[in-house]
Design a protein around this motif. Sequence first.
Motif, PDB file in Angstrom:
ATOM      1  N   TYR A 214       4.450  -3.232 -12.624  1.00 35.10           N
ATOM      2  CA  TYR A 214       5.086  -2.127 -13.223  1.00 35.10           C
ATOM      3  C   TYR A 214       5.510  -1.357 -11.966  1.00 35.10           C
ATOM      4  CZ  TYR A 214       5.469   2.733 -14.910  1.00 35.10           C
ATOM      5  OH  TYR A 214       5.909   3.818 -15.657  1.00 35.10           O
ATOM      6  N   TYR A 215       4.614  -1.114 -10.970  1.00 32.59           N
ATOM      7  CA  TYR A 215       5.263  -0.310  -9.827  1.00 32.59           C
ATOM      8  C   TYR A 215       6.322  -0.964  -9.103  1.00 32.59           C
ATOM      9  CZ  TYR A 215       1.308   3.180  -9.754  1.00 32.59           C
ATOM     10  OH  TYR A 215       0.565   4.067 -10.107  1.00 32.59           O
TER      11      TYR A 215
ATOM     12  N   ALA B  24       1.206   1.198 -21.878  1.00 33.84           N
ATOM     13  CA  ALA B  24       0.323   2.349 -21.712  1.00 33.84           C
ATOM     14  C   ALA B  24       0.473   2.986 -20.483  1.00 33.84           C
ATOM     15  CB  ALA B  24      -0.957   2.077 -22.075  1.00 33.84           C
ATOM     16  N   MET B  25       0.590   2.096 -19.229  1.00 30.85           N
ATOM     17  CA  MET B  25       0.870   2.683 -18.166  1.00 30.85           C
ATOM     18  C   MET B  25       2.134   3.354 -17.562  1.00 30.85           C
ATOM     19  SD  MET B  25      -0.495  -0.509 -15.425  1.00 30.85           S
ATOM     20  CE  MET B  25      -2.194  -1.317 -15.708  1.00 30.85           C
TER      21      MET B  25
ATOM     22  N   ILE C 155       9.656  -0.591 -11.097  1.00 36.72           N
ATOM     23  CA  ILE C 155      10.294   0.675 -10.754  1.00 36.72           C
ATOM     24  C   ILE C 155      10.940   0.761  -9.373  1.00 36.72           C
ATOM     25  CG2 ILE C 155       9.764   3.238 -10.369  1.00 36.72           C
ATOM     26  CD1 ILE C 155       7.406   3.102 -11.978  1.00 36.72           C
TER      27      ILE C 155
ATOM     28  N   TRP D 216      -1.303  -2.939 -21.969  1.00 39.63           N
ATOM     29  CA  TRP D 216      -1.526  -2.262 -20.673  1.00 39.63           C
ATOM     30  C   TRP D 216      -0.036  -1.584 -19.968  1.00 39.63           C
ATOM     31  CZ3 TRP D 216      -4.976  -6.722 -19.235  1.00 39.63           C
ATOM     32  CH2 TRP D 216      -6.283  -6.669 -19.627  1.00 39.63           C
TER      33      TRP D 216
ATOM     34  N   GLN E  39      -2.792  -2.078  -4.028  1.00 36.23           N
ATOM     35  CA  GLN E  39      -4.089  -2.855  -3.433  1.00 36.23           C
ATOM     36  C   GLN E  39      -3.919  -4.188  -3.427  1.00 36.23           C
ATOM     37  OE1 GLN E  39      -6.241  -1.065  -1.423  1.00 36.23           O
ATOM     38  NE2 GLN E  39      -6.064   0.982  -2.075  1.00 36.23           N
TER      39      GLN E  39
ATOM     40  N   ARG F 212      -0.170  -3.611 -13.142  1.00 39.12           N
ATOM     41  CA  ARG F 212       0.348  -2.252 -12.262  1.00 39.12           C
ATOM     42  C   ARG F 212       1.239  -2.464 -11.278  1.00 39.12           C
ATOM     43  NH1 ARG F 212      -2.987   0.518  -7.991  1.00 39.12           N
ATOM     44  NH2 ARG F 212      -2.301   2.747  -8.091  1.00 39.12           N
TER      45      ARG F 212
ATOM     46  N   LEU G 116       3.251   1.743  -1.918  1.00 39.11           N
ATOM     47  CA  LEU G 116       3.172   2.060  -3.248  1.00 39.11           C
ATOM     48  C   LEU G 116       2.120   2.178  -3.905  1.00 39.11           C
ATOM     49  CD1 LEU G 116       5.943  -0.759  -3.923  1.00 39.11           C
ATOM     50  CD2 LEU G 116       6.343   1.763  -3.602  1.00 39.11           C
ATOM     51  N   ASP G 117       0.902   2.551  -3.363  1.00 41.23           N
ATOM     52  CA  ASP G 117      -0.524   2.570  -3.783  1.00 41.23           C
ATOM     53  C   ASP G 117      -1.156   1.355  -4.536  1.00 41.23           C
ATOM     54  OD1 ASP G 117      -2.622   4.657  -4.044  1.00 41.23           O
ATOM     55  OD2 ASP G 117      -2.142   4.409  -6.152  1.00 41.23           O
TER      56      ASP G 117
ATOM     57  N   PRO H 293      -5.294  -5.984 -15.531  1.00 40.41           N
ATOM     58  CA  PRO H 293      -4.418  -4.547 -15.192  1.00 40.41           C
ATOM     59  C   PRO H 293      -3.864  -4.570 -13.821  1.00 40.41           C
ATOM     60  CG  PRO H 293      -6.577  -4.474 -16.457  1.00 40.41           C
ATOM     61  CD  PRO H 293      -6.512  -6.011 -16.231  1.00 40.41           C
ATOM     62  N   GLY H 294      -4.868  -4.909 -12.907  1.00 36.45           N
ATOM     63  CA  GLY H 294      -4.293  -4.751 -11.428  1.00 36.45           C
ATOM     64  C   GLY H 294      -2.947  -5.424 -11.250  1.00 36.45           C
TER      65      GLY H 294
ATOM     66  N   LEU I   1       0.851  -0.992  -0.008  1.00 31.75           N
ATOM     67  CA  LEU I   1       0.154  -0.174   0.139  1.00 31.75           C
ATOM     68  C   LEU I   1       0.742   1.393  -0.026  1.00 31.75           C
ATOM     69  CD1 LEU I   1      -2.763  -1.063   2.479  1.00 31.75           C
ATOM     70  CD2 LEU I   1      -3.157  -0.462   0.096  1.00 31.75           C
TER      71      LEU I   1
END
Lengths: 636, 636
Positions: free
Chosen positions: A498-499, A605-606, A502, A602, A481, A495, A478-479, A491-492, A476
């Motif tokens: 991807y996060y 794009a993200m 990073i 996705w 869920q 994400r 890292l935002d 997509p979740g 969390l």
Amino acid sequence: MAYGYAGRVLHVDLTTGSLIVETPPETFYRTYMGGSALALYYLLREMPAGIDPLGPGNIMVLALSVITGAPISGQSRLTIAAKSPQSEGIGDSQSGGFFPAEMKAAGFDAIVIRGRSDHPVYLWLHDGEAELRDADHLWGLETGDTLDRIKLEIGDQKIRVVQIGPAGEKLARLASIISDTSHANGRTGMGAVMGSKNLKAVVVRGTAAFQSADKEALSQLARWGVKHFADSDAASLGKYGTAGIINSQNGKGGLPTRNYSSGFFAQANDISGETMYETILQKRETCYACVIRCKRVVSVPDGPLPVDPRYGGPEYETTAAFGSYCGINDLNAIAKANEICARFGLDSISTGATIAWAMDAYEHGYLTQADTDGLDLHFGNAAAMVQLTEKIARRDGIGDLLAEGSARAAEQIGRGSEALVVAVKRQELPAHMPQVKRSLALIYAVNPFGADHQSSEHDGPYEQPGAFDYYAERLLELDLQSPQPRYSLQPGKVRYAYYTEIVYSLLDTLNVCQFVFGPTWQLYDTAQLVETVKAVTGWPVTLYELMKVGERRLNMMRAFNAREGIGREADKLPPKLYQPLKGGKSDGMAVSEAELEQAKDWYYAMAGWDVASGRPKRGKLSELGLDWVADLLNLP
Amino acid sequence: MAYGYAGRVLHVDLTTGSLIVETPPETFYRTYMGGSALALYYLLREMPAGIDPLGPGNIMVLALSVITGAPISGQSRLTIAAKSPQSEGIGDSQSGGFFPAEMKAAGFDAIVIRGRSDHPVYLWLHDGEAELRDADHLWGLETGDTLDRIKLEIGDQKIRVVQIGPAGEKLARLASIISDTSHANGRTGMGAVMGSKNLKAVVVRGTAAFQSADKEALSQLARWGVKHFADSDAASLGKYGTAGIINSQNGKGGLPTRNYSSGFFAQANDISGETMYETILQKRETCYACVIRCKRVVSVPDGPLPVDPRYGGPEYETTAAFGSYCGINDLNAIAKANEICARFGLDSISTGATIAWAMDAYEHGYLTQADTDGLDLHFGNAAAMVQLTEKIARRDGIGDLLAEGSARAAEQIGRGSEALVVAVKRQELPAHMPQVKRSLALIYAVNPFGADHQSSEHDGPYEQPGAFDYYAERLLELDLQSPQPRYSLQPGKVRYAYYTEIVYSLLDTLNVCQFVFGPTWQLYDTAQLVETVKAVTGWPVTLYELMKVGERRLNMMRAFNAREGIGREADKLPPKLYQPLKGGKSDGMAVSEAELEQAKDWYYAMAGWDVASGRPKRGKLSELGLDWVADLLNLP
């Protein structure tokens, strides 16, 4: 709290022998921070596209970060980056050990190496001084012998080295760079680049005390780690090493077996970290100032395959690659193969995986004993595996071809063997299976330097509601869920991939060990990473700023590849991953190509990249303050 | 430290009278956090596109955040959002005062108001209970009288209200919502929406103690603010109020004068915060628990334009709008106009700017005394300005038309007066000039609810190398390098505008005062904002997570507009801004339309939106966990 950071970058031109010290402005350090991003800064600016990775035009950068050498766990890591002779895109590798902290104490943050020496040399850095020395007498030596000779020659037992072995000298694309004798910048063929430059070793020695803005804060962070280590999920790494996960991976059907045909190896326990602990383990080792002590030292004094403890011991990846990948349950043989890799300077993952590919091709009849110098390469033949490892190290017989890696070997041999290659961008897959950890299907495909298990958080148990709440809580920050559905690339999950990519990109820029700091199970969380950077530099950094640094490095790698013509079309998995696995918990599982392609849509794009080509766009580069990179790529 | 947040959302259907309490899961609070993002969650999900903003189909949300009511400066703010009767896109406004902390103590985080009552009502919330009460007897009353009557009726002097005055009842699109009698949710016409629902007021009273996970940490943060306030750049706000910047704005040629024809007002000092302090200031006021005390209370007991102190005093924006915008240097008249706005419930910025537009049209001969009920609307006529303000408040004569705002009035009158309108998305410009603070040219244009000065950091003195190093240092926390060239909209400036826009978006989601927490001169920095959220909620949040929340809210607003057909074509500045200013330091300066369009290209690209249309794309929405919003927009 003092504010500021000052450091030095050494520029070495091996063609001319020139040595120039640059002292970049503080804004440079604040923007790129070190490691991979710092290396990419020079690679992008100073190397044109299309150069031969094994020619004098390649540039190799050894980089620390602004916090490397801090007396706290996980802060002694080195990035080595250059154009990769495997992928012909960006090459990027990290190692731990003692060299990085010593290099910092010697007064250098980075070494930018250009050109090619006309004879073997080594680079000697000590307390701010730099010198190129003749290495004719070292050429051809194994890593242990080289280290001994240099210590004698310099007359200081405390020197640290990174060096190539005979494999690097012979430009094996599987060649690694060995730090002292037991740590490795293993991947992407950096050893071949060093060999192509006639650079045998970089030797460092420094006595400067580590500078930090807030000694007390740093010391508190270090003490926190010592205090909480035993109760952390990182503790098991200490006792059983990284190979401690063999049995749990196998239980989930996630232990690559017989060249990735299965995720279940019936004899897994024979090669587990627990078995290693109870049999051949001599002692545990560590990197500089680290509480975890995950490194193994194994010893087999007698018998047909004696193993010298000075070369450490096999990691999980190595154990799997020479073990289950090859259907081999002989821990002594695996330890021997690991020793050969360290002595000769070979990447153990790619070497093991290339042998597994050769065995698979042999089982299929694509290779015969006529090709293999008479070796019987059936899965499970431990003796043949060890012999073949040494042949690769020496480029002897079939080893000469296999030293180019499985992808190039298959391209040469043909006969259908190409379909058995398990590699991305010509880099063989590590031992975390995308079929089971689905986010890795995406990350293995898109990672700029090929399939890599250290470039994002794996998806795993914290996908289950209620379980591992501690991980979910950290995510969390890292935002992100939790939980996300398992075995999916929705997509979740994209994400999440991807996060955390990073975050890992940041870790490889700050050169921080991913077992010590990270987004889920690691000893320290990302907030403590922020505190560490603050304490060392005095900069009031935030996780936001640091994540932007991580994103910057990822975009710089992506830009490097785009300039080389490497984009979306190269972000693909080998066909074997689309075929159902056989046996164990993952029986019947496969990655779906359609699902991966959708996930790539996705993901690009993200990330703010062009979805059709996977190339960076000016908008994102500009958002990251990388207008100069957009200009370099002539982006509209 | 305890971990967790629980709260309640009240759903009110005014058509049926139903009152339902929702207790959202903690993940909802962690994802949206409050304020504008929380409001948008309901607006997007529960309101279709195309509804009449003044019809029963509009939904109005009053929202606090997870930290509202914390006993630390800047934590008592309220968001009110709905579809805007001005722009017919998203409407969004914030106010301070005491109502927000009281509403939290009453046990509610948000109120979602649907439908339309068939007669005037008010909503009464107290200690977890909610009740709709008849307000026939209050309809038509001014705000001060309404407050008095409700206090008597309820028998509690400690109640707090948000309410509309006669302007809101009469659906003036310039109508505001007044908190108690002197704070305002001024912008985007929220008072008209409340009026259209026959909702006169929301009244709150609560006795619950504020819950925080770490009382001591919160208390330390509060004490830090008290200790450092006097030495901070926020201190001047305390002494002279927001109008303390009049003279410095004027010195830079940045004080909008005579309907934005000039940035220099020769009589500026007559209306300055210093003059106010020395003349009509009775005392300084504050919001709940705030150390800054920037609020003014002015009093003019005698004379032709007596001013009642219970309605507070003019802010900088109000002073400029009724002052320099109109060429007026009469502080008494300005204070009177401010009082009328508070008594009748009018947005003082839009009202002053609409009068300035009318004066400009009058000067040009587009309006004559035949149109103005005989008023002489030459610039500088203070008495006419006050009369016209009251006419707008009562929708009397020409005031009926002007109550629709300058853009709609010009559309109706024509005659060339359209060219004099200074508004974006039909919202009149605030008093920070894009010609001088160039980043605001972009932000005024692209902000989803029209021109707004509280939606990003302004560019200013920290553009000068060496000056204001403290600001530059704070900006680095956001990965923003300083200085940027002044008067430019180059990519670096666009990035600065975009990143600080995300910070401000976060502030309006956490409902935090932008004078107290912020990226440059504010009392507390963004790192302390993170600490505040941690201390209240116990969540181990990072600035990264919070910035993602800010970005999420910005994208939700943008998505709301996209669904209403509002995109890039609406992100434009009024033509007046492209004409050179006259006089003062900004003489000859203008925004370049070509430069703005280029900056928009960069901005949309950085934000991950479609450059051609300015609409969000699935990639970015998905990256922010807003797949449901992408689905709502039927994005590919």
